[in-house]
Write an enzyme that holds these catalytic residues in place. Sequence first.
Site, short mmCIF file in Angstrom:
data_model
loop_
_atom_site.label_atom_id
_atom_site.label_comp_id
_atom_site.label_asym_id
_atom_site.label_seq_id
_atom_site.Cartn_x
_atom_site.Cartn_y
_atom_site.Cartn_z
N CYS A 49 -12.37 90.84 -13.59
CA CYS A 49 -12.54 89.39 -13.42
C CYS A 49 -12.61 88.82 -14.82
CB CYS A 49 -13.84 89.14 -12.65
SG CYS A 49 -14.41 87.42 -12.73
N THR A 50 -11.93 87.71 -15.05
CA THR A 50 -11.81 87.20 -16.42
C THR A 50 -13.12 86.67 -16.99
OG1 THR A 50 -11.00 85.10 -15.52
CG2 THR A 50 -9.36 86.69 -16.27
N TYR A 66 -14.57 81.46 -6.98
CA TYR A 66 -13.48 81.69 -6.02
C TYR A 66 -13.75 82.96 -5.20
CZ TYR A 66 -10.04 78.39 -8.12
OH TYR A 66 -9.35 77.29 -8.56
N GLY A 67 -14.57 83.85 -5.79
CA GLY A 67 -14.75 85.20 -5.22
C GLY A 67 -15.21 85.24 -3.78
N SER A 73 -10.88 79.78 -12.10
CA SER A 73 -11.90 79.15 -11.26
C SER A 73 -12.97 78.48 -12.12
CB SER A 73 -12.57 80.21 -10.39
OG SER A 73 -13.26 81.14 -11.23
N ASN A 78 -8.14 86.86 -11.74
CA ASN A 78 -7.70 87.94 -10.86
C ASN A 78 -7.75 87.51 -9.39
OD1 ASN A 78 -7.72 90.70 -12.65
ND2 ASN A 78 -9.20 89.22 -13.38
N THR A 79 -8.78 86.75 -9.05
CA THR A 79 -8.98 86.35 -7.65
C THR A 79 -7.88 85.38 -7.20
OG1 THR A 79 -11.33 86.50 -8.18
CG2 THR A 79 -10.76 85.60 -6.03
N1 DGL Z 1 -12.42 84.55 -13.18
C1 DGL Z 1 -12.14 84.95 -11.87
C2 DGL Z 1 -11.43 86.24 -11.69
O1 DGL Z 1 -10.80 86.68 -12.56
C3 DGL Z 1 -12.70 84.26 -10.72
C4 DGL Z 1 -14.07 84.62 -10.35
C5 DGL Z 1 -14.68 83.71 -9.30
O2 DGL Z 1 -14.55 82.50 -9.42
O3 DGL Z 1 -15.29 84.25 -8.38
O4 DGL Z 1 -11.47 86.85 -10.68
#
Ligand code: DGL
Length: 267
Positions: free
Chosen positions: A183-184, A41-42, A10, A73-74
């Site tokens: 979350c990455t 994205y969350g 994201s 992850n999302t």
């Molecule tokens: N880096 C994301 C993850 O691993 C997305 C976080 C987001 O955009 O809310 O979930």
Amino acid sequence: MGRTIGIFDSGVGGLSVLHHIRAILPDANLIYVADSGHVPYGDKSPAYIEARSLALTRFLLSQGAEAIVIACNTATAAAAHTLRVKFGKLPIVAMEPAVKPAVAATRSGVVGVLATVGTLESARFAALLEKYAGKVKIVTQGCPGLVDVVERGDLHSTEARRLIERYTEPLLKQNADTLILGCTHYPFLAPLIRDVVGEGIALVDTGAAVARELKRRVDVELPSRAIAGVTGTEIFFTSGDAEQATKIMSLLWGVAVEVKPLPQEFI
Ligand code: DGL
């Protein structure tokens, strides 16, 4: 010619995974897309994230990607299944919160999960707990705002610290001794999280495991055509502001990079 791997997130968080990928696949050509025009994205619907994931995958394929890493992850929770159905034989490596290693590591019997609301509410996360939690108590905490501080490259501010204090406190109060960075984006905040929670708490994430899984897959499915000693390239794109992304991604990648704008038809 080395193998070409497409990676998306994201935003800039997936760079935490890209570091592991570069270390384990030195000859691969890496194309990274930060969907910063649509971050976070969350708090988006699964349908929205699925549509973005499809567009980004199509873009990466148009650039010659032979395998895809969903460094988010999302997006994994919302779209991995659809991408795998849609793109058939294409190797797609996705990521999930590190529940299995955390359950193996805890001594207090309580594991805390820091992740986006989207990940925590997904059926995929429920299935992960069902499969691996066993007798371990899993306590979860959505972290609105935490992705945004990383997107701004703000890894040490008082605001970032306050958010981390607010989100880790309930987990520690419930006796969690192991925290999953689900979350990455969060591994970039690991030094600050460590500072807030202290030395006695284990922090786990899946970046290294995902890179190992990618190598295992591509070694079988895309045998290397690389010449020994040749280093792969990295190309960066964003759906957000390219100038801002160049600044932040250079900081997080550790060397100056130039981030290109994603072509309009994929935004
Ligand atoms: N880096 C994301 C993850 O691993 C997305 C976080 C987001 O955009 O809310 O979930």
